[in-house]
Design a protein around this motif. Structure first.
Motif, PDB file in Angstrom:
ATOM      1  N   CYS A 174       1.346  -1.801  -2.347  1.00 15.66           N
ATOM      2  CA  CYS A 174       0.997  -0.401  -2.179  1.00 15.66           C
ATOM      3  C   CYS A 174       0.687   0.250  -3.525  1.00 15.66           C
ATOM      4  O   CYS A 174      -0.233   1.026  -3.659  1.00 15.66           O
ATOM      5  N   TRP A 175       1.468  -0.142  -4.528  1.00 15.09           N
ATOM      6  CA  TRP A 175       1.315   0.438  -5.854  1.00 15.09           C
ATOM      7  C   TRP A 175       0.006   0.014  -6.447  1.00 15.09           C
ATOM      8  O   TRP A 175      -0.773   0.716  -7.000  1.00 15.09           O
ATOM      9  N   SER A 233       7.938   6.546  -0.287  1.00 15.04           N
ATOM     10  CA  SER A 233       8.654   7.707  -0.836  1.00 15.04           C
ATOM     11  C   SER A 233       9.775   8.122   0.117  1.00 15.04           C
ATOM     12  O   SER A 233      10.824   8.584  -0.330  1.00 15.04           O
ATOM     13  N   THR A 291       2.169   5.104   0.449  1.00 16.26           N
ATOM     14  CA  THR A 291       2.878   5.926  -0.531  1.00 16.26           C
ATOM     15  C   THR A 291       3.880   6.834   0.166  1.00 16.26           C
ATOM     16  O   THR A 291       5.024   6.964  -0.274  1.00 16.26           O
TER      17      THR A 291
END
Length: 170
Positions: free
Chosen positions: A169-170, A142, A138
């Motif tokens: 990842c999500w 980002s 994350t």
């Protein structure tokens, strides 16, 4: 078309013969105006003959010295020196070419712990699979959202890895 803009520049060259000669050299492309010599980024590279290997502290180098390093020179550095170089590049906001970023990412054998210390554009070239765990991936993605994705051509392997890794990842 170039003549109206060149005349004021050439008028300050002293004699009319010298001004005419400079105009001829500019128009034939033998001499480039000083604005284009600095490159697109406005940063001018210094010749680097072992500059990265010699200083005791890479962060003491100027942005001009850090700009033009070749990949062959980075290949000779230890992993710790490569990390130090990447941090110095981020601190001094040095914009690198795609080849330089790819080379640096390749030399960073393991993912760095502090992603904030690295240049944003360098993150595009790191392996996203190396950031396992929900917090690590994350944080990685980002930070990537702020990088210049246009550095990666449409078919580049780095670009093709990002979407599946982001979805995982999500």
């Amino acid at each position: 078309m170039a003549l109206p803009t060149a005349r004021p520049l050439l008028g300050s060259c002293g004699t009319p013969a010298l001004g005419s000669l400079l105009f001829l050299l500019f128009s034939l492309g033998w001499v480039q105006p000083s604005r284009t010599l600095a490159g697109e980024t406005g940063q001018e590279a210094a010749p680097l003959d072992g500059v990265l290997a010699n200083p005791p502290n890479i962060s003491s180098l100027s942005p001009r010295q850090l700009l033009g390093f070749p990949c062959a020179e980075v290949s000779g550095l230890s992993t710790e020196r490569v990390r130090e170089l990447a941090v110095a590049l981020a601190q001094k906001n040095v914009k690198l070419s795609t080849e330089q970023l790819r080379c640096l990412a390749h030399r960073l054998s393991e993912p760095p712990e502090d992603l904030d210390a690295l240049p944003l554009d360098l993150l595009l070239f790191l392996n996203p699979d190396a950031f396992s765990g929900p917090q690590a991936c994350t944080r990685f993605f980002s930070r990537i959202t702020k990088a210049n994705v246009d550095l990666l051509p449409r078919g580049a392997p780095e670009r093709q890895r990002l979407l599946p890794a982001a979805l995982a990842c999500w």
